[in-house]
Structure formats: C-alpha cells, structure tokens
Design a protein around this motif. Structure first.
Motif, PDB file in Angstrom:
ATOM      1  N   SER A   1      64.561   9.057  26.039  1.00  0.00           N
ATOM      2  CA  SER A   1      63.571  10.144  26.087  1.00  0.00           C
ATOM      3  C   SER A   1      62.172   9.695  26.461  1.00  0.00           C
ATOM      4  N   LEU A   2      61.975   8.404  26.676  1.00  0.00           N
ATOM      5  CA  LEU A   2      60.616   7.899  26.864  1.00  0.00           C
ATOM      6  C   LEU A   2      59.915   8.537  28.064  1.00  0.00           C
ATOM      7  N   VAL A   3      60.628   8.672  29.187  1.00  0.00           N
ATOM      8  CA  VAL A   3      60.012   9.292  30.369  1.00  0.00           C
ATOM      9  C   VAL A   3      59.755  10.775  30.111  1.00  0.00           C
ATOM     10  N   THR A   4      60.720  11.445  29.495  1.00  0.00           N
ATOM     11  CA  THR A   4      60.567  12.881  29.189  1.00  0.00           C
ATOM     12  C   THR A   4      59.376  13.108  28.270  1.00  0.00           C
ATOM     13  N   TRP A   5      59.265  12.318  27.229  1.00  0.00           N
ATOM     14  CA  TRP A   5      58.138  12.465  26.300  1.00  0.00           C
ATOM     15  C   TRP A   5      56.809  12.135  26.981  1.00  0.00           C
ATOM     16  N   GLY A   6      56.814  11.141  27.858  1.00  0.00           N
ATOM     17  CA  GLY A   6      55.592  10.822  28.607  1.00  0.00           C
ATOM     18  C   GLY A   6      55.153  11.999  29.457  1.00  0.00           C
ATOM     19  N   ASN A   7      56.112  12.642  30.128  1.00  0.00           N
ATOM     20  CA  ASN A   7      55.788  13.829  30.932  1.00  0.00           C
ATOM     21  C   ASN A   7      55.271  14.963  30.062  1.00  0.00           C
ATOM     22  N   TYR A   8      55.903  15.167  28.891  1.00  0.00           N
ATOM     23  CA  TYR A   8      55.416  16.181  27.944  1.00  0.00           C
ATOM     24  C   TYR A   8      53.945  15.941  27.619  1.00  0.00           C
ATOM     25  N   ALA A   9      53.612  14.679  27.290  1.00  0.00           N
ATOM     26  CA  ALA A   9      52.240  14.340  26.887  1.00  0.00           C
ATOM     27  C   ALA A   9      51.243  14.687  27.993  1.00  0.00           C
ATOM     28  N   TRP A  10      51.575  14.309  29.214  1.00  0.00           N
ATOM     29  CA  TRP A  10      50.665  14.573  30.330  1.00  0.00           C
ATOM     30  C   TRP A  10      50.510  16.074  30.598  1.00  0.00           C
ATOM     31  N   ILE A  11      51.604  16.794  30.563  1.00  0.00           N
ATOM     32  CA  ILE A  11      51.528  18.236  30.859  1.00  0.00           C
ATOM     33  C   ILE A  11      50.726  18.961  29.786  1.00  0.00           C
ATOM     34  N   TYR A  12      50.955  18.615  28.519  1.00  0.00           N
ATOM     35  CA  TYR A  12      50.160  19.226  27.444  1.00  0.00           C
ATOM     36  C   TYR A  12      48.678  18.860  27.587  1.00  0.00           C
ATOM     37  N   TYR A  13      48.426  17.635  28.044  1.00  0.00           N
ATOM     38  CA  TYR A  13      47.045  17.207  28.265  1.00  0.00           C
ATOM     39  C   TYR A  13      46.382  18.086  29.326  1.00  0.00           C
ATOM     40  N   TYR A  14      47.081  18.315  30.445  1.00  0.00           N
ATOM     41  CA  TYR A  14      46.517  19.157  31.506  1.00  0.00           C
ATOM     42  C   TYR A  14      46.394  20.615  31.074  1.00  0.00           C
ATOM     43  N   MET A  15      47.173  21.018  30.097  1.00  0.00           N
ATOM     44  CA  MET A  15      47.068  22.386  29.553  1.00  0.00           C
ATOM     45  C   MET A  15      45.997  22.468  28.459  1.00  0.00           C
ATOM     46  N   GLU A  16      45.336  21.321  28.197  1.00  0.00           N
ATOM     47  CA  GLU A  16      44.294  21.203  27.158  1.00  0.00           C
ATOM     48  C   GLU A  16      44.851  21.476  25.763  1.00  0.00           C
ATOM     49  N   ARG A  17      46.108  21.149  25.579  1.00  0.00           N
ATOM     50  CA  ARG A  17      46.741  21.243  24.255  1.00  0.00           C
ATOM     51  C   ARG A  17      46.859  19.805  23.736  1.00  0.00           C
ATOM     52  N   TYR A  18      45.702  19.283  23.309  1.00  0.00           N
ATOM     53  CA  TYR A  18      45.571  17.854  23.053  1.00  0.00           C
ATOM     54  C   TYR A  18      46.372  17.376  21.842  1.00  0.00           C
ATOM     55  N   GLU A  19      46.481  18.221  20.818  1.00  0.00           N
ATOM     56  CA  GLU A  19      47.240  17.808  19.630  1.00  0.00           C
ATOM     57  C   GLU A  19      48.707  17.589  19.981  1.00  0.00           C
ATOM     58  N   GLU A  20      49.251  18.521  20.788  1.00  0.00           N
ATOM     59  CA  GLU A  20      50.652  18.374  21.187  1.00  0.00           C
ATOM     60  C   GLU A  20      50.827  17.167  22.104  1.00  0.00           C
ATOM     61  N   ALA A  21      49.844  16.939  22.959  1.00  0.00           N
ATOM     62  CA  ALA A  21      49.897  15.749  23.821  1.00  0.00           C
ATOM     63  C   ALA A  21      49.917  14.486  22.970  1.00  0.00           C
ATOM     64  N   GLN A  22      49.048  14.443  21.955  1.00  0.00           N
ATOM     65  CA  GLN A  22      48.980  13.274  21.075  1.00  0.00           C
ATOM     66  C   GLN A  22      50.288  13.066  20.319  1.00  0.00           C
ATOM     67  N   THR A  23      50.940  14.162  19.950  1.00  0.00           N
ATOM     68  CA  THR A  23      52.224  14.068  19.249  1.00  0.00           C
ATOM     69  C   THR A  23      53.239  13.304  20.090  1.00  0.00           C
ATOM     70  N   TYR A  24      53.295  13.631  21.390  1.00  0.00           N
ATOM     71  CA  TYR A  24      54.263  12.958  22.253  1.00  0.00           C
ATOM     72  C   TYR A  24      53.849  11.532  22.584  1.00  0.00           C
ATOM     73  N   VAL A  25      52.558  11.289  22.686  1.00  0.00           N
ATOM     74  CA  VAL A  25      52.085   9.903  22.856  1.00  0.00           C
ATOM     75  C   VAL A  25      52.542   9.067  21.668  1.00  0.00           C
ATOM     76  N   SER A  26      52.399   9.612  20.477  1.00  0.00           N
ATOM     77  CA  SER A  26      52.792   8.897  19.251  1.00  0.00           C
ATOM     78  C   SER A  26      54.300   8.655  19.213  1.00  0.00           C
ATOM     79  N   LYS A  27      55.074   9.638  19.682  1.00  0.00           N
ATOM     80  CA  LYS A  27      56.535   9.483  19.708  1.00  0.00           C
ATOM     81  C   LYS A  27      56.925   8.318  20.617  1.00  0.00           C
ATOM     82  N   VAL A  28      56.269   8.239  21.780  1.00  0.00           N
ATOM     83  CA  VAL A  28      56.556   7.132  22.696  1.00  0.00           C
ATOM     84  C   VAL A  28      56.154   5.806  22.069  1.00  0.00           C
TER      85      VAL A  28
END
Length: 506
Positions: A118-145
């Motif tokens: 899931s590492l690539v999938t979670w990385g993509n999640y983090a970036w997309i949430y970042y571009y959507m300015e949903r920073y907490e969710e982005a940080q969640t996926y960064v932490s998962k990776v």
C-alpha cells in the motif's frame, strides 16, 4: 451604557482574538511546511516526475480503463496511475475513488502484505489530500507510510527500496511515452536485482526494451537486445499472450517468420478475444503480407473496443497496403478499386486522429493518403496539424521533416522546399531511421541538381555537411571549397572547411 459595554467587551477581546488567529495561522504554516517536506520523501507517482505535457491525458485515461477491463491481472498499478491522471485533470474526488479501488485490489490479492503493497497508494492519498488542502488527512497517510517503512526496514525512516515499488514506477513511466522508456528499463532492472525470476518484473523489463528499440528507430543490427528478455518473459509466464505477440513481432524483424507465427497462433488459441493480442496479431499478418487475414482480425478486435485509435490506424494501414499491392501487381488498376481503397484508408486514419488527437503517426499517414488522393490542401493542413502536436519527440520531428520533404518533392514539385525540410531533419542530431532517410533523400536530390548544372552554393554546402556527417572528409572538403567559390563570404562554409582541414592534419 449597554452599547458602551459591548464596545468595551469587543475591544477587550480583539487583541486576544488576533493573537489566537496568528497562532493558529503560524501553527498551520508550520504544519504545512513540515508536511511538504515529508511528502517529498514519498515514493509514489507525484515523486516520479511524470509530466502531463508529455502525454494526451484523455487517451491515457482511456488506455488504462481498457487495460483494467481486458488484461487479466491485479489492477493495483492501474488504479494508482489512474488516480494520478485524474489529479492531473483536476478531478481529485475521482482520484480518491481510484485509490479506494487500489486498496480493494490489495486486500483481495495481498491480504498478508497490506502495508508493504500500500505504500504507493498511501503516498498518492497524501499528495491528493495535500492538494485538496485537507492537511490532517494528508498527514495521516504520511504517518501510515512512515510507520510502515519503519516496520519493514531497519534503515532510515523513508529509505525503503522494495522491488514492487521499482516495478510500479517502471509501469507508470512506460505509459508516459518514449522519453521515459530508458528510466522505465532502469526501474525494472532494479526490481529484478531482488527477484530475478519474477514474471511481472521480467515482462516489464522486456516491454521496456522492446519499446525503447521501437522508439529509437535504430537500424536492423541494433534491435536485438529485447529478443532474449521477451523469450525469458514468455518462459516465466506462458499465459501472457501480449508478451507472446511482442516476441512474435520481434522474431519477424529478424526474418524468423515461422517461429513468430507459432507464437501468434498459440496466443490466439489461448486468448482469442483479447484486443491487446489481436491488434498485434493483425500487425504481424499485415507485415507478413496476409492483409486480408489482418483485416479480419482487426474487425474482430474493433467489435470489442470500437473506440480504439490504434485499431483504426492499423485498419488504415491495411487498406493502404492493399492499394500499393494492387498498384504493384496490376499495370492498369481499376480506378474504382483504387478510389475505394483510398477512401477506406482515409476514413480509418481520420477516425484514429479523432479518437486520439495527438496520434502523430496517424496524422502523418492521413496527410500522405490525402496526397495520394491529390487532395493537396487537406494534406498540407494535416501535415501542419501533425507538427503542432505538443508532445513530439526528436524522432517524431525527424519523421515529419522526412515525409513533408517527400510531399514537397513528389507532389508539390518543389525541390528547394524538399531540400529545406530534409535539411531540418538532418540538423536534429539524434541517430534514427528517419534521419538516415533524410540524409539519403537529400544526397540523392542534391547530386541530381549538381549533375544537372543547377547546384548553387547552398547545395554544395549542404552536400558538404552530409559527407562530413558520414565521415567522408575529403569529399566534404571538395564540396565546401566549391560552396566558398560560389559564396566567398559565407562564414559557415569557411568555418566548416577550417575544422575539416584541422581534423585531417591533426
């Protein structure tokens, strides 16, 4: 008193409110900055420098959709790539939905390796949430990776190098076109270092080698490097009929037609309705000269994927082949048959360019067929459309200059324009089949002009350049000396002559 109290109350709280807002803004900025730093460490599509200007995003989206539907394999890589394409098209909600589908595929196909896969999938999640300015969710996926990398590797927090991540990067690079093929090959090589017998990695490496040779349009003796990897990939996975078709075409390149045909026939027995096999099987039979059989296969494939630009282009090539066959074998070919084949070819080339607006080869083939039909204005317009495509490689440009030079010479009867465009192809210093064709055509045309007494300084200068590039230094010197005699003040000729004389004397 009441109003005064309200004003006093507002004034008392205003500095505290501003201070609180500033603190929150600062906290947000710090959080965003640290998030950006972490995001840049993630191994995913956003890190791999896949530029949207290098592809037709609509066509790529459709291609990935077809592969998800028709190729019988786990679609984790396809859904991850599709999510990135959706992001590039500003469709972030759709991008998230595709990542959810990737997660579902991981749970089904790798239930005991969910974190690793899931590492690539979670990385993509983090970036997309970042571009959507949903920073907490982005940080969640960064932490998962980060946490998963720590568990999977004893080295630094981000420095995990898994073969499946190399492979996924390789597949993504292949989809983004010719300029990425060498990097794709390197990715699959890295994946194979850890798992040399992995069928998927071997297939990716073989395809990258095949595409790299096809893209560079090298001469015959240089196109053998993919043959061994293709055979190896087929041995490891005899069910992969797409690879079998590529192997058959490569064998055909070396005149091993019978061996290639055995692979094609076996593949068509295994997956008789797979459009990705049928399109290459048709190409095999067209190149073999069995054009009617190729047409039959293409029509079968078209019934499955009616919007395929590739299939329409191949149909156009087949009707063009029948036209040339008719003209070769019949002294006075029936005009109605000639007209019908021209119109069928034009129809399918036009359809291909409508389905895929940046399909360079289809635009060029359509322009050439318009010229065959003596529809010269439309041919000119189509050549210009081809050259205006914004994702052309150097090799595409060389091919354009060669075919447009032919058009100017053979149809517009303008030798000077033909010379101009062949020379433009020659000036692009990338070795390719099209560049060599430009050199051949230019040399032939210039020598004919000179022998006919029409040669001017520019003709001798250009011929000097051709001889120089071919390593024929003495012939080049003679040409430049003549060019200077006709144009004594030309600095380019003087400079070229000086360099040639120095290279001989040194």
């Amino acid at each position: 008193m009441h109003v005064f109290s309200l004003i006093t109350l507002h004034c008392c709280f205003q500095p505290w409110t501003l201070s609180w807002l500033s603190a929150e803004a600062m906290k947000s900025t710090i959080s965003k900055n640290s998030l950006e730093s972490s995001l840049r460490q993630l191994e995913c599509h956003f890190k791999w420098d896949l530029q949207k200007q290098d592809v037709d995003l609509d066509d790529l989206e459709e291609t990935i959709g077809d592969q998800i539907e028709f190729l019988m394999k786990a679609n984790i890589t396809n859904y991850n790539l599709l999510s990135y394409v959706c992001h590039l098209k500003n469709m972030n909600e759709e991008a998230l939905r595709n990542l959810q589908k990737a997660e579902e595929e991981i749970k089904i196909n790798h239930p005991h390796e969910i974190a690793r896969r899931s590492l690539v999938t979670w990385g993509n999640y983090a970036w997309i949430y970042y571009y959507m300015e949903r920073y907490e969710e982005a940080q969640t996926y960064v932490s998962k990776v980060e946490n998963s990398c720590k568990k999977l590797s004893s080295t630094a927090q981000w420095k995990i190098q898994l073969p499946e991540i190399y492979a996924e990067q390789g597949w993504a690079l292949l989809k983004f076109g010719g300029k990425y093929y060498k990097r794709a090959k390197n990715c699959f090589e890295n994946a194979l270092k850890s798992e040399p017998n992995n069928p998927e990695f071997n297939a990716g490496y073989a395809i990258a080698m095949y595409r790299l040779e096809d893209f560079s349009h090298r001469q015959y003796e240089d196109i053998s490097q993919s043959l061994k990897p293709l055979k190896r990939a087929v041995e490891l996975n005899p069910k992969d009929t797409f690879i079998m078709a590529l192997l058959a075409l490569k064998l055909q390149d070396f005149n091993k037609v019978n061996e290639g045909e055995r692979y094609i026939e076996e593949a068509m027995q295994k997956t008789p309705d797979l459009p990705y096999l049928l399109r290459y099987a048709a190409k095999f039979y067209r190149r073999k000269g069995e054009v009617d059989k190729a047409l039959e296969i293409l029509k079968k494939a078209l019934a499955v994927t009616p919007k395929s630009a590739f299939l329409h282009h191949q149909l156009g090539l087949c009707y063009r082949a029948k036209l040339f066959q008719l003209k070769r074998t019949t002294r006075y070919p029936p005009q109605d048959q000639v007209e019908e084949l021209i119109q069928l070819s034009i129809f399918h080339f036009e359809t291909a360019t409508e389905q895929k607006t940046k399909f360079f080869s289809a635009h060029i083939d359509l322009a050439k067929m318009y010229a065959q039909a003596k529809r010269y204005e439309e041919a000119e317009e189509r050549f210009q459309k081809a050259f205006q495509i914004n994702i052309l490689s150097y090799h595409d440009k060389q091919e354009f200059f060669y075919h447009y030079g032919n058009f100017q010479c053979n149809h517009m009867k303008s030798e000077s324009e033909a010379i101009r465009y062949y020379t433009e192809g020659l000036k692009i210093e990338e070795d390719s089949y099209a560049r060599n064709k430009c050199i051949e055509a230019l040399k032939k045309l210039l020598e004919r002009r000179i022998q006919g007494g029409l040669g001017d300084a520019a003709d001798f200068g250009t011929l000097g350049l051709i001889h120089s590039l071919s390593g024929e230094k003495h012939e080049a010197i003679e040409c430049y000396e003549t060019a200077i005699a006709l144009s004594p003040d030309n600095e380019n000729y003087l400079s070229a002559l000086c360099e040639l004389r120095l290279s001989i004397s040194s």
